[in-house]
Design a protein around this motif. Sequence first.
Motif, PDB file in Angstrom:
ATOM      1  N   ILE A   1       0.838  -1.201   0.000  1.00 46.84           N
ATOM      2  CA  ILE A   1       0.000   0.000   0.000  1.00 46.84           C
ATOM      3  C   ILE A   1       0.873   1.252   0.000  1.00 46.84           C
ATOM      4  N   GLY A   2       1.902   1.268   0.820  1.00 47.59           N
ATOM      5  CA  GLY A   2       2.800   2.414   0.886  1.00 47.59           C
ATOM      6  C   GLY A   2       3.518   2.675  -0.423  1.00 47.59           C
ATOM      7  N   TRP A   3       4.050   1.624  -1.036  1.00 45.46           N
ATOM      8  CA  TRP A   3       4.753   1.783  -2.313  1.00 45.46           C
ATOM      9  C   TRP A   3       3.787   2.167  -3.431  1.00 45.46           C
ATOM     10  N   THR A   4       2.592   1.611  -3.420  1.00 41.54           N
ATOM     11  CA  THR A   4       1.594   1.976  -4.433  1.00 41.54           C
ATOM     12  C   THR A   4       1.247   3.452  -4.320  1.00 41.54           C
TER      13      THR A   4
ATOM     14  N   LEU B   1       1.540   8.919  -6.518  1.00 41.86           N
ATOM     15  CA  LEU B   1       1.846  10.333  -6.302  1.00 41.86           C
ATOM     16  C   LEU B   1       2.935  10.819  -7.252  1.00 41.86           C
ATOM     17  N   LEU B   2       3.978  10.045  -7.424  1.00 43.16           N
ATOM     18  CA  LEU B   2       5.067  10.446  -8.324  1.00 43.16           C
ATOM     19  C   LEU B   2       4.598  10.528  -9.772  1.00 43.16           C
ATOM     20  N   LEU B   3       3.796   9.581 -10.213  1.00 46.48           N
ATOM     21  CA  LEU B   3       3.257   9.630 -11.573  1.00 46.48           C
ATOM     22  C   LEU B   3       2.355  10.844 -11.763  1.00 46.48           C
ATOM     23  N   THR B   4       1.560  11.137 -10.759  1.00 45.05           N
ATOM     24  CA  THR B   4       0.660  12.285 -10.824  1.00 45.05           C
ATOM     25  C   THR B   4       1.435  13.595 -10.930  1.00 45.05           C
ATOM     26  N   LEU B   5       2.419  13.758 -10.075  1.00 49.26           N
ATOM     27  CA  LEU B   5       3.223  14.977 -10.112  1.00 49.26           C
ATOM     28  C   LEU B   5       4.016  15.063 -11.417  1.00 49.26           C
ATOM     29  N   GLY B   6       4.505  13.933 -11.894  1.00 43.55           N
ATOM     30  CA  GLY B   6       5.220  13.901 -13.164  1.00 43.55           C
ATOM     31  C   GLY B   6       4.327  14.345 -14.305  1.00 43.55           C
ATOM     32  N   ARG B   7       3.087  13.910 -14.306  1.00 45.59           N
ATOM     33  CA  ARG B   7       2.121  14.290 -15.341  1.00 45.59           C
ATOM     34  C   ARG B   7       1.906  15.799 -15.338  1.00 45.59           C
ATOM     35  N   GLN B   8       1.805  16.389 -14.170  1.00 47.19           N
ATOM     36  CA  GLN B   8       1.612  17.839 -14.078  1.00 47.19           C
ATOM     37  C   GLN B   8       2.837  18.580 -14.597  1.00 47.19           C
ATOM     38  N   ILE B   9       4.005  18.086 -14.279  1.00 46.35           N
ATOM     39  CA  ILE B   9       5.241  18.715 -14.752  1.00 46.35           C
ATOM     40  C   ILE B   9       5.308  18.669 -16.271  1.00 46.35           C
ATOM     41  N   VAL B  10       4.964  17.534 -16.858  1.00 45.51           N
ATOM     42  CA  VAL B  10       4.962  17.407 -18.320  1.00 45.51           C
ATOM     43  C   VAL B  10       3.966  18.386 -18.927  1.00 45.51           C
ATOM     44  N   LYS B  11       2.780  18.488 -18.343  1.00 46.96           N
ATOM     45  CA  LYS B  11       1.762  19.404 -18.863  1.00 46.96           C
ATOM     46  C   LYS B  11       2.270  20.848 -18.831  1.00 46.96           C
ATOM     47  N   GLN B  12       2.895  21.239 -17.725  1.00 47.60           N
ATOM     48  CA  GLN B  12       3.396  22.607 -17.615  1.00 47.60           C
ATOM     49  C   GLN B  12       4.592  22.850 -18.532  1.00 47.60           C
TER      50      GLN B  12
ATOM     51  N   GLN C   1      -3.452  12.767  -6.576  1.00 44.00           N
ATOM     52  CA  GLN C   1      -3.089  13.139  -5.212  1.00 44.00           C
ATOM     53  C   GLN C   1      -4.092  12.562  -4.222  1.00 44.00           C
ATOM     54  N   ALA C   2      -5.376  12.615  -4.562  1.00 39.01           N
ATOM     55  CA  ALA C   2      -6.398  12.069  -3.675  1.00 39.01           C
ATOM     56  C   ALA C   2      -6.225  10.564  -3.498  1.00 39.01           C
ATOM     57  N   CYS C   3      -5.960   9.875  -4.595  1.00 37.49           N
ATOM     58  CA  CYS C   3      -5.748   8.425  -4.541  1.00 37.49           C
ATOM     59  C   CYS C   3      -4.520   8.093  -3.694  1.00 37.49           C
ATOM     60  N   ALA C   4      -3.418   8.780  -3.972  1.00 35.72           N
ATOM     61  CA  ALA C   4      -2.184   8.532  -3.225  1.00 35.72           C
ATOM     62  C   ALA C   4      -2.370   8.866  -1.744  1.00 35.72           C
ATOM     63  N   SER C   5      -3.015   9.984  -1.457  1.00 34.48           N
ATOM     64  CA  SER C   5      -3.227  10.374  -0.061  1.00 34.48           C
ATOM     65  C   SER C   5      -4.097   9.368   0.668  1.00 34.48           C
ATOM     66  N   ALA C   6      -5.143   8.876  -0.001  1.00 35.97           N
ATOM     67  CA  ALA C   6      -6.005   7.869   0.625  1.00 35.97           C
ATOM     68  C   ALA C   6      -5.209   6.598   0.945  1.00 35.97           C
ATOM     69  N   LEU C   7      -4.372   6.184   0.000  1.00 35.70           N
ATOM     70  CA  LEU C   7      -3.530   5.008   0.243  1.00 35.70           C
ATOM     71  C   LEU C   7      -2.534   5.270   1.370  1.00 35.70           C
ATOM     72  N   PHE C   8      -1.967   6.477   1.408  1.00 41.55           N
ATOM     73  CA  PHE C   8      -1.040   6.819   2.484  1.00 41.55           C
ATOM     74  C   PHE C   8      -1.748   6.850   3.839  1.00 41.55           C
ATOM     75  N   VAL C   9      -3.008   7.272   3.874  1.00 44.06           N
ATOM     76  CA  VAL C   9      -3.776   7.245   5.127  1.00 44.06           C
ATOM     77  C   VAL C   9      -3.904   5.810   5.623  1.00 44.06           C
TER      78      VAL C   9
END
Length: 81
Positions: free
Chosen positions: A5-8, A13-24, A41-49
């Motif tokens: 769960i932690g690694w997922t 989160l890293l893929l999500t942030l990477g996608r935003q960087i590519v878009k910008q 971010q919501a998905c990653a945060s829920a998994l991190f919770v």
Amino acid sequence: MAEIIGWTASVVLLLTLGRQIVKQARRPEDRTVSTWLFLGQACASALFVVYSMMLENWVFTVTNTCLLITAVIGHVLTRRR
């Protein structure tokens, strides 16, 4: 199970942030934020919770719950614009 769960969460989160960087990077004049940023971010945060609760780490449980709330609020505000 907690490790998976932690690694997922980390990968999402890293893929999500990477996608935003590519878009910008592709459209620096475009000031919009990718919908995927908030959803990822919501998905990653829920998994991190879940991960933090499994480890009984209440600092990260509370922090990631707050991050999840900010992702939802950000998504709602972006959709309204």
